[in-house]
Design an enzyme around this catalytic site. Sequence first.
Site, PDB file in Angstrom:
ATOM      1  N   CYS A   1     -43.131  21.925  10.205  1.00  0.00           N
ATOM      2  CA  CYS A   1     -43.147  21.387   8.851  1.00  0.00           C
ATOM      3  C   CYS A   1     -44.328  22.024   8.123  1.00  0.00           C
ATOM      4  CB  CYS A   1     -43.325  19.874   8.940  1.00  0.00           C
ATOM      5  SG  CYS A   1     -43.572  19.064   7.355  1.00  0.00           S
TER       6      CYS A   1
ATOM      7  N   CYS B   1     -40.440  25.492   3.002  1.00  0.00           N
ATOM      8  CA  CYS B   1     -40.257  24.159   3.595  1.00  0.00           C
ATOM      9  C   CYS B   1     -39.157  24.344   4.624  1.00  0.00           C
ATOM     10  CB  CYS B   1     -39.830  23.176   2.517  1.00  0.00           C
ATOM     11  SG  CYS B   1     -39.174  21.608   3.166  1.00  0.00           S
TER      12      CYS B   1
HETATM   13  N1  DGL Z   1     -39.807  20.105   6.121  1.00  0.00           N
HETATM   14  C1  DGL Z   1     -41.075  19.857   5.545  1.00  0.00           C
HETATM   15  C2  DGL Z   1     -41.818  21.126   5.202  1.00  0.00           C
HETATM   16  O1  DGL Z   1     -41.614  22.141   5.832  1.00  0.00           O
HETATM   17  C3  DGL Z   1     -41.260  18.897   4.415  1.00  0.00           C
HETATM   18  C4  DGL Z   1     -40.234  17.957   4.039  1.00  0.00           C
HETATM   19  C5  DGL Z   1     -40.747  16.707   3.388  1.00  0.00           C
HETATM   20  O2  DGL Z   1     -41.156  16.720   2.214  1.00  0.00           O
HETATM   21  O3  DGL Z   1     -40.716  15.720   4.083  1.00  0.00           O
HETATM   22  O4  DGL Z   1     -42.644  21.129   4.322  1.00  0.00           O
END
Ligand code: DGL
Length: 287
Positions: free
Chosen positions: A80, A193
Amino acid sequence: MQPVPAMTADAPIGVFDSGVGGLSVLRHIRAQLPQEHLVYFADSGFAPYGAKPERVVAERSLAVAQFLLEQGAKALVVACNTATIAAVKLLRARYPELPIVGVEPGLKPAAAASRNGKVAVLATDVTLAGEKFLSLRDQISSASDAEFFLRGCPGLVELIEAGELDSARTRALLEGYLLPLLDQGADTVVLGCTHYPFVQALIADIAAQAGKPDTVLVDTGQAVARQLARLLAAAGREREGGGLARLDVFTTGSATALAAALHRLLGLAPAVSAVDIGHIPLVPAAN
Ligand code: DGL
């Protein structure tokens, strides 16, 4: 500094995200390290991370990491971007012996791939405001002369969590974010993301419809898996084959929804357990 339970090479690798986004990284880990046991944690009950204050995401990430270590994780992948910006430094300070791989928007490969030096970066607001991200941006801009157009994408993670990968709503939201950046000349788009690779086809179609079919999309999932392989080898923690690799999955949201997402996105059908890792107090992260 926290004591880390004794680990063996046969222990699993812990991978986490606020939800299904980290599965876009998990698929590369499975492809590159098929012999490794994995534990995936989707913090869907607390998603999205990108709309919360950075210190709250940091606290949450520390709690999730602790849960994964309690499952015996021998390495950690912060799958993430938002949690990496908020917490990877704290995690490395807390667990200095543990191989930890974070995810950052691929600005460097994007600058190299761009034909005109104009790069759009789609990510969460927490990622784009993070000190770690801004210093990466400054470093790559001065080394490459690339110009980065930063765009937060509120609402997109929620639609991807809901499985709306190609709906009219998702298309309209993405067009609103992307078309102005393409108009400014961006020929390369960073998927900053880990949820966004799941709407890669839609992004490519929007760019093609806008007359820019050669737009390059940059996802760092494969590079993250390679870095994990390097760190495991350096720590002497690689599992040497022997029996099928396990995938255990936990979520703070709906186990049924995550099982459906695993099937839809990766064609997998592991058992999914719903867990509660407790209330995380809203206090500044200790460092
Ligand atoms: N998948 C996450 C990232 O790579 C973020 C998603 C979220 O905002 O929860 O930033």
